[in-house]
Design a protein around this motif. Structure first.
Motif, PDB file in Angstrom:
ATOM      1  N   MET A  15     -23.809 -55.955  -8.754  1.00 11.84           N
ATOM      2  CA  MET A  15     -22.993 -55.022  -8.055  1.00 11.84           C
ATOM      3  C   MET A  15     -21.440 -55.069  -8.168  1.00 11.84           C
ATOM      4  O   MET A  15     -21.065 -56.302  -8.336  1.00 11.84           O
ATOM      5  CB  MET A  15     -23.477 -54.808  -6.742  1.00 11.84           C
ATOM      6  CG  MET A  15     -23.153 -55.537  -5.821  1.00 11.84           C
ATOM      7  SD  MET A  15     -24.131 -55.531  -4.173  1.00 11.84           S
ATOM      8  CE  MET A  15     -23.487 -54.017  -3.660  1.00 11.84           C
ATOM      9  N   ASP A  16     -20.524 -53.952  -8.159  1.00 11.65           N
ATOM     10  CA  ASP A  16     -19.166 -53.908  -8.033  1.00 11.65           C
ATOM     11  C   ASP A  16     -18.768 -54.760  -6.508  1.00 11.65           C
ATOM     12  O   ASP A  16     -19.502 -54.273  -5.538  1.00 11.65           O
ATOM     13  CB  ASP A  16     -18.404 -52.803  -8.522  1.00 11.65           C
ATOM     14  CG  ASP A  16     -18.737 -52.504  -9.689  1.00 11.65           C
ATOM     15  OD1 ASP A  16     -19.104 -53.130 -10.541  1.00 11.65           O
ATOM     16  OD2 ASP A  16     -18.401 -51.519 -10.212  1.00 11.65           O
ATOM     17  N   ALA A  17     -17.654 -55.326  -6.528  1.00  9.85           N
ATOM     18  CA  ALA A  17     -17.084 -55.972  -5.362  1.00  9.85           C
ATOM     19  C   ALA A  17     -16.190 -54.775  -4.675  1.00  9.85           C
ATOM     20  O   ALA A  17     -15.828 -55.149  -3.621  1.00  9.85           O
ATOM     21  CB  ALA A  17     -16.344 -56.988  -5.591  1.00  9.85           C
ATOM     22  N   ASP A  18     -16.170 -53.548  -5.328  1.00  9.05           N
ATOM     23  CA  ASP A  18     -15.190 -52.826  -4.687  1.00  9.05           C
ATOM     24  C   ASP A  18     -15.878 -51.990  -3.517  1.00  9.05           C
ATOM     25  O   ASP A  18     -15.161 -50.561  -3.273  1.00  9.05           O
ATOM     26  CB  ASP A  18     -14.471 -52.018  -5.959  1.00  9.05           C
ATOM     27  CG  ASP A  18     -15.246 -51.127  -6.537  1.00  9.05           C
ATOM     28  OD1 ASP A  18     -16.554 -51.121  -6.226  1.00  9.05           O
ATOM     29  OD2 ASP A  18     -14.767 -50.943  -7.813  1.00  9.05           O
ATOM     30  N   LEU A  19     -17.053 -52.218  -3.181  1.00  5.82           N
ATOM     31  CA  LEU A  19     -17.626 -51.244  -2.268  1.00  5.82           C
ATOM     32  C   LEU A  19     -18.020 -49.983  -2.742  1.00  5.82           C
ATOM     33  O   LEU A  19     -18.459 -48.928  -2.120  1.00  5.82           O
ATOM     34  CB  LEU A  19     -16.964 -51.122  -1.000  1.00  5.82           C
ATOM     35  CG  LEU A  19     -16.783 -52.314   0.134  1.00  5.82           C
ATOM     36  CD1 LEU A  19     -16.047 -52.210   1.148  1.00  5.82           C
ATOM     37  CD2 LEU A  19     -18.349 -52.754   0.414  1.00  5.82           C
ATOM     38  N   GLN A  20     -17.997 -49.590  -4.002  1.00  6.26           N
ATOM     39  CA  GLN A  20     -18.429 -48.436  -4.642  1.00  6.26           C
ATOM     40  C   GLN A  20     -20.055 -48.309  -4.730  1.00  6.26           C
ATOM     41  O   GLN A  20     -20.572 -47.445  -4.820  1.00  6.26           O
ATOM     42  CB  GLN A  20     -17.759 -48.096  -5.844  1.00  6.26           C
ATOM     43  CG  GLN A  20     -16.413 -47.367  -5.852  1.00  6.26           C
ATOM     44  CD  GLN A  20     -15.901 -47.119  -7.025  1.00  6.26           C
ATOM     45  OE1 GLN A  20     -15.676 -47.988  -8.018  1.00  6.26           O
ATOM     46  NE2 GLN A  20     -15.304 -45.779  -7.355  1.00  6.26           N
ATOM     47  N   HIS A  21     -20.599 -49.496  -4.610  1.00 10.58           N
ATOM     48  CA  HIS A  21     -21.853 -49.507  -4.862  1.00 10.58           C
ATOM     49  C   HIS A  21     -22.107 -50.059  -3.405  1.00 10.58           C
ATOM     50  O   HIS A  21     -22.232 -50.959  -2.947  1.00 10.58           O
ATOM     51  CB  HIS A  21     -22.321 -50.860  -5.761  1.00 10.58           C
ATOM     52  CG  HIS A  21     -22.032 -50.270  -7.015  1.00 10.58           C
ATOM     53  ND1 HIS A  21     -21.916 -51.481  -8.145  1.00 10.58           N
ATOM     54  CD2 HIS A  21     -21.882 -49.375  -7.930  1.00 10.58           C
ATOM     55  CE1 HIS A  21     -21.582 -50.795  -9.173  1.00 10.58           C
ATOM     56  NE2 HIS A  21     -21.452 -49.554  -9.294  1.00 10.58           N
TER      57      HIS A  21
ATOM     58  N   VAL B 205     -16.434 -43.218  -3.005  1.00 10.34           N
ATOM     59  CA  VAL B 205     -14.931 -43.090  -3.459  1.00 10.34           C
ATOM     60  C   VAL B 205     -14.223 -44.518  -3.172  1.00 10.34           C
ATOM     61  O   VAL B 205     -14.501 -44.971  -2.150  1.00 10.34           O
ATOM     62  CB  VAL B 205     -14.000 -42.127  -2.874  1.00 10.34           C
ATOM     63  CG1 VAL B 205     -12.692 -41.975  -3.528  1.00 10.34           C
ATOM     64  CG2 VAL B 205     -14.659 -40.737  -3.462  1.00 10.34           C
ATOM     65  N   ARG B 206     -13.626 -45.116  -3.962  1.00  8.02           N
ATOM     66  CA  ARG B 206     -13.072 -46.359  -4.246  1.00  8.02           C
ATOM     67  C   ARG B 206     -12.041 -46.401  -2.919  1.00  8.02           C
ATOM     68  O   ARG B 206     -11.069 -45.541  -2.869  1.00  8.02           O
ATOM     69  CB  ARG B 206     -12.091 -46.625  -5.405  1.00  8.02           C
ATOM     70  CG  ARG B 206     -11.946 -48.060  -5.590  1.00  8.02           C
ATOM     71  CD  ARG B 206     -11.093 -48.453  -7.075  1.00  8.02           C
ATOM     72  NE  ARG B 206     -11.727 -49.555  -7.951  1.00  8.02           N
ATOM     73  CZ  ARG B 206     -11.409 -50.667  -7.527  1.00  8.02           C
ATOM     74  NH1 ARG B 206     -10.464 -51.034  -6.657  1.00  8.02           N
ATOM     75  NH2 ARG B 206     -11.796 -51.601  -8.146  1.00  8.02           N
ATOM     76  N   GLU B 207     -12.025 -47.194  -1.969  1.00  8.64           N
ATOM     77  CA  GLU B 207     -11.106 -47.140  -0.815  1.00  8.64           C
ATOM     78  C   GLU B 207      -9.916 -48.044  -1.107  1.00  8.64           C
ATOM     79  O   GLU B 207      -9.036 -47.548  -0.405  1.00  8.64           O
ATOM     80  CB  GLU B 207     -11.921 -48.057   0.399  1.00  8.64           C
ATOM     81  CG  GLU B 207     -13.165 -47.115   0.669  1.00  8.64           C
ATOM     82  CD  GLU B 207     -14.054 -47.789   1.959  1.00  8.64           C
ATOM     83  OE1 GLU B 207     -13.246 -48.487   2.710  1.00  8.64           O
ATOM     84  OE2 GLU B 207     -15.304 -47.493   1.880  1.00  8.64           O
TER      85      GLU B 207
HETATM   86 MG    MG Z   1     -15.221 -49.504  -8.900  1.00 12.49          MG
END
Ligand code: MG
Ligand code: UDP
Length: 325
Positions: free
Chosen positions: A94-100, A199-201
């Motif tokens: 998973m992505d680390a940007d909390l989009q997942h 949405v990317r925070e």
């Molecule tokens: Mg992303």
């Protein structure tokens, strides 16, 4: 059962700590069900404080493994490194940007329990720009007609993989990696479920139009040589048209005598043919370029710092041990 979370991180200093808190919470929930968790973070040569933050996380939480690249090698390499260092019976990518959304891991683990080897989360495209949604739709239409594996729109790299899928993917050592396609190529029983896209925070997506275009080309070209074949067909088609056209003007000249000099036709034909030739050369060049990269056999990434050994014994030559601090 041990579950590894693999997350590539590139300049994620704003979110990485919150991401870790979120996955820790999931780990706490899953522990009573008999699932242990480890976190494999791959710092893809970030230029911000991602690495020091990862080191801190590793000090505080013994389940944290991190691998840090000597420079930015790209998300595909980071994913590969993560898979190589993951020890789990199941691996969640998973992505680390909390989009997942980390809450979905639980769902994935349940579905894994039902015997699926790959559990894919398919995101809705809510919150995406209209143009990106549209281009993605069109792209997947096109690509699925051309490549041998089925790629689904909205199915990204957020998925759970069983150990045998991970091992199979690690067997694929090609240099030009298109993970989505590789996962699909490997096969095994899979299931998909939908979720709402977040949405990317913080920070921005590192995808530019150019990188998306290149990613799209990778997807097209990594799986077969159909574009080469298409170029050949196009060329033959054009040759046929040119032949018919020639016959027609020659015939007309014989019947009516020579009329006005065909300036427009000539220019059109010359430019069109030159364009087609350039395209074909480009297609051939693309494949040659890929062969060039494969032949060099360079490692996919170099590790600068790490607190974990690769689990497949395929660490990059001469870099690993000496660099572990
Ligand atoms: Mg992303
Ligand atoms: N990423 C990476 N290396 C890169 C670019 C991105 O490891 O060169 C990571 C990034 O930290 C994130 C994931 O890949 O965890 C997805 O990146 P991003 O959010 O920029 O892409 P998007 O969500 O728009 O597809």
């Amino acid at each position: 059962m041990l579950i590894s979370i693999v997350a590539p991180c590139y300049n994620e200093e704003d979110v990485i700590e919150r991401f870790h808190e979120a996955v820790q919470k999931v780990a706490d929930d899953l522990l009573p069900l008999g699932h242990d968790m480890e976190f494999v973070y791959v710092d893809d040569g970030s230029r911000d404080r991602t690495l020091p933050l990862l080191e801190q996380l590793a000090d505080r939480d013994p389940r944290v493994r991190y691998v840090s690249f000597s420079r930015n090698f790209g998300k595909e390499s980071a994913l590969l490194a993560g898979l190589r260092h993951a020890a789990g019976d199941s691996v969640v990518v998973m992505d680390a940007d909390l989009q997942h959304p980390p809450e979905l891991i639980r769902r994935m683990v349940e579905l894994r329990g039902e015997g699926y080897d790959q559990v894919l989360a398919r995101r809705s495209r809510a919150g995406d720009r209209f143009t990106r949604t549209l281009t993605a739709r069109l792209y997947y239409r096109l690509v699925n007609r051309l490549v041998d594996v089925e790629l689904k729109d909205g199915v990204g790299d957020f998925r759970l993989l069983s150990r045998r899928v991970v091992d199979a993917v690690l067997e694929l050592t090609e240099y030009n990696r298109f993970s989505k396609g590789l996962f699909a190529w490997v096969g095994f029983p899979s299931t998909t479920f939908e979720y709402e896209n977040a949405v990317r925070e913080h920070g921005r997506s590192s995808w530019t139009l150019k990188s998306l275009l290149n990613y799209g080309l990778d997807g097209l070209l990594s799986f077969n040589n159909r574009p080469l074949r298409a170029a050949l067909h196009l060329g033959m088609g054009l040759l046929l048209c040119a032949g018919l056209y020639t016959a027609w003007i020659v015939g007309a000249a014989l019947v009516n005598g020579v009329e006005t000099p065909g300036y427009v036709t000539i220019i059109t034909a010359v430019t069109a043919l030159a364009g087609v030739q350039m395209v074909m050369l480009g297609v051939i060049g693309e494949y040659t370029g890929r062969i060039y990269y494969e032949v060099k056999g360079r490692p996919h990434f170099l590790v600068k710092a790490s607190n974990v050994e690769a689990t497949d014994g395929r660490a990059p030559r001469g870099t690993k041990k000496d660099l572990i601090p």
